[in-house]
Design an enzyme around this catalytic site. Structure first.
Site, PDB file in Angstrom:
ATOM      1  CB  VAL A 174      -5.990   0.344  -6.105  1.00  0.00           C
ATOM      2  CG1 VAL A 174      -4.565  -0.076  -5.807  1.00  0.00           C
ATOM      3  CG2 VAL A 174      -6.217   0.442  -7.625  1.00  0.00           C
ATOM      4  CG  HIS A 184     -15.120  -9.527  -9.410  1.00  0.00           C
ATOM      5  ND1 HIS A 184     -16.444  -9.547  -9.786  1.00  0.00           N
ATOM      6  CD2 HIS A 184     -15.062  -8.790  -8.267  1.00  0.00           C
ATOM      7  CE1 HIS A 184     -17.160  -8.854  -8.912  1.00  0.00           C
ATOM      8  NE2 HIS A 184     -16.344  -8.400  -7.985  1.00  0.00           N
ATOM      9  CG  ASP A 200      -2.286   0.655   0.854  1.00  0.00           C
ATOM     10  OD1 ASP A 200      -2.274   1.837   0.449  1.00  0.00           O
ATOM     11  OD2 ASP A 200      -3.335  -0.007   0.975  1.00  0.00           O
ATOM     12  CD  GLU A 236     -14.058  -1.234  -9.964  1.00  0.00           C
ATOM     13  OE1 GLU A 236     -14.734  -1.879 -10.752  1.00  0.00           O
ATOM     14  OE2 GLU A 236     -12.995  -1.691  -9.470  1.00  0.00           O
ATOM     15  CE  LYS A 290      -9.891  -0.785 -10.389  1.00  0.00           C
ATOM     16  NZ  LYS A 290      -9.260  -1.785  -9.510  1.00  0.00           N
TER      17      LYS A 290
END
Length: 721
Positions: free
Chosen positions: A406, A456, A349, A408, A413
């Site tokens: 990360v 997903h 992160d 949406e 992204k």
């Protein structure tokens, strides 16, 4: 004896002490099953045993990896009518066990592997059960999970063996028991250290107990363990069980209720009559839509995925080291799943405290397991050691798999994917955990789109054991195969879909939320909406689940797609009608109602954990009501089923199997239906089309079935699948 011998299906060996060992080894099969050869084989075996002079006892063993796999489900799902022929078939299936029990020599089951369903019913007909000390050597009666009941004596015999109170959980839940638990419960009688010890132990018991051939239930004065049907404790169980069962099944699954009825009434009648009642019970259940759905989806569907039928051909691939980018709840959950499966993971992160917090999610899950005795402290410590919090890309250089998890946001992204792709090993693959953004668009942000794919996961990751694998336009077959192998490596179910806005699961799930809003707009009471969803079999009502996922997130996702539309130059990229949701969500947020995480949404939340529907929801009712609970149930299910059908018709989904299993395990489509496409089949294709047309005429095009979409379901290939 007939002209044809079934000797190729078993081995028959008599020793000097007069003990015969029958080793089941059905030719051409990886497991012993109750197929069309089973009854003739058993009759032949019993005929040989009855003609043996000086027979001292019989050991039933197996030459397969498992002891016995159970009934012939292909034959079972082919039964169309509960008539005399099907009743006779079930009676014939269990008849050999009664012959065994009356032969006046002891029978012992030598259980070398899984003995489930019909396999365990063979064991129940034996006088003694010896099992190897191996976690794979489970015993149990899982028929209820397939919408049927143990029809070869399982309900009657297990109730007599354990007593009603102890037998019901195994009959009504279908959970298997490992050797130590089975011994403690009385489901088996003896455990041996190795498979080589099984037959010697079985023979030793026969020698020590030559007269122990009569089953307890055949002995004069037999009393049920724990009390008979009139004892106060058992009567209390009988009175409480139906209400507890309804709370679990909502009356949607006939098998548990039928099993309970037979188990209770078997204690009030003769043993032979109880066995006949059991045959009538399975006869009635076998033809129900729920049984057909469960067998098609949960057995044959699961089997297709587990066997690799849907997997692309090619060599097996294993991830040795992985990285997860983004240590929020989703990223932390993926790190947990990987570490639990033994996969070293770097959890990255922007801030080390955030990365540490992501690892703390696994710490909390592991500590809970330790506290419950489901994990040792050493196993927990080893698991946590596999997760490395980080803020630097260099810490995961050379990994086989990177999963971007990360927020949406397409701009975020784009930045993350472009910056981190270079850390992959030469043969590694890169995945995005996006839930709705097109993989083909995200793939443009990396140097090699052939190695880019969607993975997903669903929240919470530790409980939702399914992953939607999304193929981009340039994703290679090799990358798909590697992604498929990775999902199976961590013990999750892979569902493969093609690229689309919202993919499959998010599209269908969104229709469920939207129809809840539409019902509220039409004037239906919010309480009734939630109740209709519960009665339909959905795990959580649309208003409650929207609070959990958050209205804030719904709006952010919508705005992300509006920005994507501008980027792509399209007017409306998301292929679903979300008019009702958009209007309600925006108005709710304007009033500070963002969902549970934000203090309240459709529900108000009290400090003690209780909740109640917000009184202000009446403002959204523009219709005059008049929607019945029955029609609301239809609207909630039809809306999802039609969207699933659209996904299948558009080529987003490849197979009915993935449509059904993905809908149940990822979205929560009612399990008793067997999934959305099986739901259509259960109603009848033409009947479903007619009702959908009525709903479309009354409520709009969201219920319209695309032209030709049902033709695929009518094809001979689909019917045979």
């Amino acid at each position: 004896m007939s002209d044809y011998t079934y000797g190729n299906d078993y081995h028959y060996d008599r020793d000097a002490d007069g003990i015969v060992t029958v080793t089941l080894d059905m030719a051409g099969q990886s497991a012993n099953t109750m197929n069309t050869r089973y009854i003739p084989m058993m009759n032949e075996i019993l005929g040989r045993l009855q003609s043996e002079e000086g027979l001292a006892g019989v050991v039933i063993a197996s030459a397969k990896k498992t002891f016995f796999a159970g009934g012939d489900l292909n034959g079972l799902r082919a039964i169309e009518r509960a008539d005399e022929d099907s009743f006779a078939r079930f009676e014939a299936n269990k008849a050999p066990f009664r012959v065994m029990e009356k032969m006046q020599v002891p029978f012992v089951a030598a259980i070398n592997g899984a003995a489930l369903g019909g396999g365990y019913e063979i064991c129940l007909a034996c006088n003694h059960r010896v099992v190897v000390d191996d976690p794979a050597a489970v015993v149990g009666l899982p028929e209820v999970t397939l919408g049927i009941l143990p029809g070869a004596g399982g309900v009657v015999r297990l109730t007599a063996l354990l007593g009603l109170e102890k037998a019901l959980p195994y009959l009504l839940e279908g959970k298997p028991s490992k050797p130590q638990a089975a011994l403690k419960e009385g489901m088996v009688d003896e455990i041996v250290a190795s498979r080589d010890d099984l037959i010697p132990a079985a023979k030793a018991w026969i020698k020590a107990n030559p007269e122990a051939w009569q089953q307890p239930w055949d002995q004069k004065g037999f009393r049920y363990p724990g009390g008979d049907a009139l004892s106060p404790r058992v009567r209390q169980t009988i009175m409480a069980a139906p209400a507890m069962l309804y709370k679990k099944t909502r009356g949607l699954m006939p098998a548990p209720a039928k099993i309970l009825d037979i188990a209770v009434n078997s204690m009030r009648m003769g043993f032979e009559a109880a066995l006949r009642m059991e045959s009538r019970g399975i006869c009635a259940l076998a033809v129900t839509p729920e049984a057909k759905a469960a067998i098609n989806t949960f057995f044959f569907g699961n089997q297709a995925i587990k066997s690799g039928k849907i997997r692309p051909e090619g060599p097996a691939w294993t991830v040795e080291r992985a990285a997860v980018l983004g240590a929020g709840m989703m990223g932390g959950g993926i790190a947990w799943a990987q570490a639990l499966a033994g996969l070293p993971t770097v959890l990255k992160d922007t801030d080390l405290a955030k990365a540490e917090k992501g690892k703390a999610y696994s710490q909390a899950l592991a500590d809970k397991r330790v506290a419950r005795g489901r994990m040792s402290e050493a196993t927990r410590d080893a698991l946590l050691a596999r997760i490395t919090p980080s803020t630097e890309d260099a810490d995961f250089a050379g990994v086989d798999l990177i999963i971007e998890a990360v927020f949406e946001d397409i701009d975020l992204k784009e930045k993350v994917i472009g910056a981190s792709f270079g850390q992959l090993s030469e043969n590694g693959i890169y995945a995005s955990n996006t839930s709705t953004l097109p993989i083909s668009v995200l793939a443009e942000f990396c140097p090699d789109p052939t190695r880019f794919i969607g993975l997903h996961f669903f929240s919470p990751v530790d409980k939702m054991k399914v992953v939607e694998i999304i193929l981009g336009k340039k994703t290679s077959e090799e990358t798909l195969r590697k992604a498929y192998d990775y999902v199976r490596q961590i013990g999750y179910m892979p569902i493969v879909v093609n690229d689309s806005r919202g993919f499959f699961t998010s599209r269908v799930f969104s229709t469920y939320l939207d129809e809840g809003m539409a019902l509220m707009r039409d004037g239906m009471s919010p309480v009734a909406i939630e109740r209709a969803a519960w009665l339909a079999g959905m795990p959580v009502g649309p208003l409650a689940v929207h609070d959990e996922t958050s209205l804030v997130l719904s709006q952010k996702i919508r705005k992300t797609h509006e920005a994507l539309d501008k980027r792509l130059g399209v007017e409306k990229g998301m292929p679903i009608d979300m008019e009702a949701s958009n209007a309600v969500v925006d108005a709710m947020l304007d009033q500070g109602r963002g969902g549970r995480h934000y203090g309240g949404g459709f529900y108000d939340y009290a400090p003690d954990g209780s909740k109640s529907l917000w009184s202000g929801l009446s403002q959204f009712a523009t219709g005059n009501g008049g929607v019945s609970v029955g029609e609301a149930k239809e609207r909630l299910l039809y809306r999802q089923a039609i969207e699933t059908l659209r996904c299948l018709n558009e080529g987003v989904l490849n197979t009915e199997v993935e449509a059904n299993l993905g809908g149940i395990f990822a979205i929560g489509f009612p399990p008793h239906t067997g999934g959305a496409i099986q739901f259509i089949r259960g109603i009848g294709i033409d009947a479903f089309a007619a009702r959908a047309a009525e709903l479309a005429e009354r409520y709009g095009d969201r219920f319209a079935i695309p032209e030709g979409a049902l033709d695929r379901l009518r094809s001979p290939e689909a019917k045979a699948a």
